[in-house]
Design an enzyme around this catalytic site. Sequence first.
Site, short mmCIF file in Angstrom:
data_model
loop_
_atom_site.label_atom_id
_atom_site.label_comp_id
_atom_site.label_asym_id
_atom_site.label_seq_id
_atom_site.Cartn_x
_atom_site.Cartn_y
_atom_site.Cartn_z
N CYS A 120 -34.64 9.98 11.09
CA CYS A 120 -33.22 9.64 11.07
C CYS A 120 -32.45 10.71 10.29
O CYS A 120 -31.40 11.19 10.74
CB CYS A 120 -33.01 8.26 10.44
SG CYS A 120 -31.29 7.69 10.48
N CYS A 121 -32.97 11.10 9.12
CA CYS A 121 -32.32 12.16 8.34
C CYS A 121 -32.30 13.47 9.11
O CYS A 121 -31.33 14.23 9.03
CB CYS A 121 -33.02 12.35 6.99
SG CYS A 121 -32.71 11.06 5.77
N CYS A 204 -26.00 7.84 2.55
CA CYS A 204 -25.63 6.88 3.57
C CYS A 204 -25.63 5.47 2.96
O CYS A 204 -26.46 5.16 2.09
CB CYS A 204 -26.61 6.94 4.72
SG CYS A 204 -26.52 8.47 5.66
N CYS A 207 -28.85 3.35 2.75
CA CYS A 207 -29.96 3.98 2.05
C CYS A 207 -29.62 4.29 0.59
O CYS A 207 -30.32 5.09 -0.05
CB CYS A 207 -30.38 5.27 2.76
SG CYS A 207 -30.97 4.98 4.44
N CYS A 232 -33.95 14.32 1.75
CA CYS A 232 -33.64 14.02 3.15
C CYS A 232 -34.01 15.15 4.07
O CYS A 232 -33.86 15.04 5.27
CB CYS A 232 -32.17 13.68 3.30
SG CYS A 232 -31.10 14.97 2.69
FE1 SF4 Z 1 -30.53 7.81 8.25
FE2 SF4 Z 1 -30.62 6.74 5.78
FE3 SF4 Z 1 -31.16 9.37 6.19
FE4 SF4 Z 1 -28.66 8.40 6.43
S1 SF4 Z 1 -29.92 8.52 4.53
S2 SF4 Z 1 -29.64 9.83 7.78
S3 SF4 Z 1 -29.05 6.37 7.39
S4 SF4 Z 1 -32.34 7.59 6.92
#
Ligand code: SF4
Length: 244
Positions: A120-121, A204, A207, A232
């Site tokens: 996701c990151c 985010c 998170c 991340c």
């Molecule tokens: Fe995804 Fe969380 Fe990374 Fe944001 S911090 S990109 S929502 S995993």
Amino acid sequence: MVERPTPNLKAFAASLEGAAPETILAAALDRYPNAALACSLGLEDVALVHMASLLPKPPRIFVLDTGRLHPETYDVLEALRQRYGLPIELYFPQAPAVEAYVNANGPNGFLDSVDLRRECCRIRKVEPLSRALAGADAWITGLRRAQGPTRTDLSILETDEEHGGIVKVSPLLGWSLEDALAYVKAWKIPHNPLHHRGFPSIGCAPCTRAIEPGEDERAGRWWWENPEHKECGLHRRPTPGAPS
Ligand code: SF4
């Protein structure tokens, strides 16, 4: 210009160690005129935007909008635009990649495993960062050594092999959290109210949580993971001999 970790770069970094952040920023921009300032809209980065605004030729400023930021964070973005009138470029994730990820893993799939969180990151931050840094000879970050175990041994200037060997400049490495708070207060710089509600580090929304007294500054980021995983991918540093 791509600068390798030559003795020259190390000597330049050594000459800046202990200098004021404004001095480091100005010296870096003098040497790397195509540097770009990566603004997360956190406390450190709004301070850097302010410092940049005082320069005769401010660097490009960009924000990675992951689509999952707190509403308060967008308010900071707008407040910075109003206050400084500087262009702030937004970089969004690629829609097809987000769609595929969410369709396969659900909107909060990043909770299910470290791999899914990193993916996701990668989609929402790492890939857009690569686009944001295209053509840059350096990038400026608000990293501080006091932020936690993954950042204690950083240098003011580092070669960023993840981005073609450009230089990563971190003028605030020597600052404490209190230094950052004092600076934004002294200059009345717009900043996120969540910093005053237990969020020293803001990413985010799903998170990030508030921290408890005595916890590490980044304890509220991906709090369900082990501390050594708490990056991340934007600031990944390859370990010699380890697969990257
Ligand atoms: Fe995804 Fe969380 Fe990374 Fe944001 S911090 S990109 S929502 S995993």
